[in-house]
Design an enzyme around this catalytic site. Structure first.
Site, PDB file in Angstrom:
ATOM      1  N   CYS A  89      35.603  41.436  41.040  1.00 58.81           N
ATOM      2  CA  CYS A  89      37.004  41.084  42.209  1.00 58.81           C
ATOM      3  C   CYS A  89      36.493  40.998  43.649  1.00 58.81           C
ATOM      4  CB  CYS A  89      37.920  41.412  41.972  1.00 58.81           C
ATOM      5  SG  CYS A  89      39.241  40.601  40.581  1.00 58.81           S
ATOM      6  N   CYS A 101      38.115  45.359  40.187  1.00 58.38           N
ATOM      7  CA  CYS A 101      36.543  45.014  39.402  1.00 58.38           C
ATOM      8  C   CYS A 101      35.385  44.742  40.567  1.00 58.38           C
ATOM      9  CB  CYS A 101      36.531  44.691  38.308  1.00 58.38           C
ATOM     10  SG  CYS A 101      36.481  42.826  38.562  1.00 58.38           S
ATOM     11  N   HIS A 138      41.347  37.119  37.416  1.00 59.83           N
ATOM     12  CA  HIS A 138      42.475  37.761  37.651  1.00 59.83           C
ATOM     13  C   HIS A 138      43.409  38.282  39.602  1.00 59.83           C
ATOM     14  CE1 HIS A 138      39.350  41.158  36.227  1.00 59.83           C
ATOM     15  NE2 HIS A 138      40.019  40.208  35.796  1.00 59.83           N
ATOM     16  N   GLU A 148      43.422  39.346  41.944  1.00 57.03           N
ATOM     17  CA  GLU A 148      42.697  39.675  43.272  1.00 57.03           C
ATOM     18  C   GLU A 148      42.184  37.810  43.417  1.00 57.03           C
ATOM     19  OE1 GLU A 148      41.587  42.689  41.991  1.00 57.03           O
ATOM     20  OE2 GLU A 148      42.044  41.547  40.895  1.00 57.03           O
TER      21      GLU A 148
END
Length: 159
Positions: free
Chosen positions: A90, A87, A57, A59
């Site tokens: 993260c 999410c 992801h 992040e």
């Protein structure tokens, strides 16, 4: 854009630029940057598909880059800007990195872990908390995602 500083808006524009790179690579268009002392120390965009990595992801990618640039797994005092509400995975990484502040764009009604589905920032039993500011350039961030998914559904390229 009420209440957002010029610096915050500029930093979210940088995160949006990362999201556009993700789109060009066929990834879900989410971008992130990590800022420390008014300087970008890490950039990232979704890479899950390209890297065959469920943790790819934006992040996580940006936090990894920031950690490398600082030669430290802790990013005390840093702010992470991301185009979509993080999410749970993260948010966990943000806690581990000890970031001071998170700024996100669009809310994620399906997986957002900072208020939309669950609010992990309200969990007082966790060992670190950070400031959360959501909704910066939310329309721009959301539109990029909407266009991407519309293109996916219609079978067209997402550029």
């Amino acid at each position: 854009m009420n209440g957002w500083s010029d610096s915050d808006q500029a930093m979210m524009q940088a995160a949006l630029a990362e999201a556009r790179v993700a789109t060009e690579e066929g990834e879900v268009p989410v971008g992130a940057i990590v800022v420390l002392s008014d300087r970008i120390i890490g950039r990232g965009h979704n890479r899950s598909i390209e890297d065959h990595d469920p943790s790819g992801h934006a992040e996580i990618v940006a936090l990894r880059a920031a950690g490398q640039s600082q030669k430290n797994h802790r990013l005390v005092g840093a702010t992470l800007f991301v185009t979509l509400e993080p999410c749970a995975m993260c948010v966990g990484a943000l806690i581990q990195a000890r970031v001071a502040r998170l700024v996100f764009g669009a809310y994620d009604k399906k997986a957002g872990a900072l208020g939309s589905v669950i609010d992990l920032s309200a969990e007082r039993r966790l060992n670190h908390r950070f400031e959360v500011n959501g909704g910066l350039l939310a329309d721009d961030c959301g539109e990029l995602l909407s266009r991407f998914f519309e293109a996916q559904r219609s079978g067209h390229a997402s550029n």
